[in-house]
Design a protein around this motif. Sequence first.
Motif, PDB file in Angstrom:
ATOM      1  N   UNK A   1       1.027  -1.345   0.125  1.00 17.94           N
ATOM      2  CA  UNK A   1      -0.067  -0.037  -0.029  1.00 17.94           C
ATOM      3  C   UNK A   1       0.776   1.282   0.186  1.00 17.94           C
ATOM      4  N   UNK A   2       2.032   1.285   0.718  1.00 20.30           N
ATOM      5  CA  UNK A   2       2.799   2.170   0.717  1.00 20.30           C
ATOM      6  C   UNK A   2       3.453   2.411  -0.439  1.00 20.30           C
ATOM      7  N   UNK A   3       3.754   1.491  -1.356  1.00 20.97           N
ATOM      8  CA  UNK A   3       4.829   1.712  -2.452  1.00 20.97           C
ATOM      9  C   UNK A   3       3.700   1.955  -3.590  1.00 20.97           C
ATOM     10  N   UNK A   4       2.480   1.770  -3.558  1.00 16.88           N
ATOM     11  CA  UNK A   4       1.600   2.204  -4.538  1.00 16.88           C
ATOM     12  C   UNK A   4       0.904   3.267  -4.401  1.00 16.88           C
ATOM     13  N   UNK A   5       0.450   3.499  -2.983  1.00 14.83           N
ATOM     14  CA  UNK A   5      -0.343   4.870  -2.806  1.00 14.83           C
ATOM     15  C   UNK A   5       0.379   5.779  -1.880  1.00 14.83           C
TER      16      UNK A   5
END
Length: 293
Positions: free
Chosen positions: A250-254
């Motif tokens: 979630x951190x990587x894409x958002x």
Amino acid sequence: MKAAEINRQMEALQEEEWTKVISPKKGWFDLNLLNLWNYRDLIMLFVKRDFTAFYKQTILGPIWFLLQPLFTTIVFTVIFGRIAKISTDGLPQMLFYMSGIVVWNYFADCLNKTSDTFVSNAGIFGKVYFPRLTVPVSIVITNLITFSIQFSLFLVFWTYYYLNGAVVKASLWSLLTPLLLIQMAALGLGLGILISSLTTKYRDLRYVIGFGVQLWMYATPIVYPMSQIPEKWHWIYVMNPMASIVETARYAFLGAGAIRPMHMVISLGMTTMVLIVGILMFSRIEKTFMDTV
């Protein structure tokens, strides 16, 4: 048949050059995992069979791969986003829930489908020899195709929200996606074949696994962000390998949430342990499971 003729045939058999010799396993660590490579064609056949069998004799066909995460995302958005008003760390609710659902679906499908390997394939296992591990490995690969389709759907929504001004930031951490997939595959495979091994004796596990996976999803930050968990309870979430994977994805894409290297190391360690125990147990049980299934 005369004794001389029998002896002549026995001598002829002994003089033949065998291209493949199958011998029984002698211990817990007699795994010979490289043998899977020799059966790669069989694995691909299983993949093709499982993938096409999913949508054969359906009206919508492969579209079901897209409808399942889409409908689930809509339901989660209405229930947890609009009614329960659970925070999504400022992210668009559709993107927040879909990112968690797509990631979780891959792990859950690997776990659910490999956990029934011995019982559902007892018929073919009892007729011909091949490495039994080819079946769960093919399931993991088949689910990877499904994940690719569903992840493409997520990227379409991501692009739509990004172009409309939503604050979503993909970072270089997204390059870790292949590693996260490998870890989820290893965790789902290891736990699935471990349960499959135990199911040969304890059939109750077949009924518990679906319920247990559902509960596990709610214990993982899929419908809520990790920031909503009080700091004093984080040590419990560290024990859940999927919590770190979902947060990292979630951190990587958002761009929301946080990446904690120590949590990732613990998650990776637990995954490795589960995979090793699962393979050892699976290898041990495959020698005798026909007597109990």
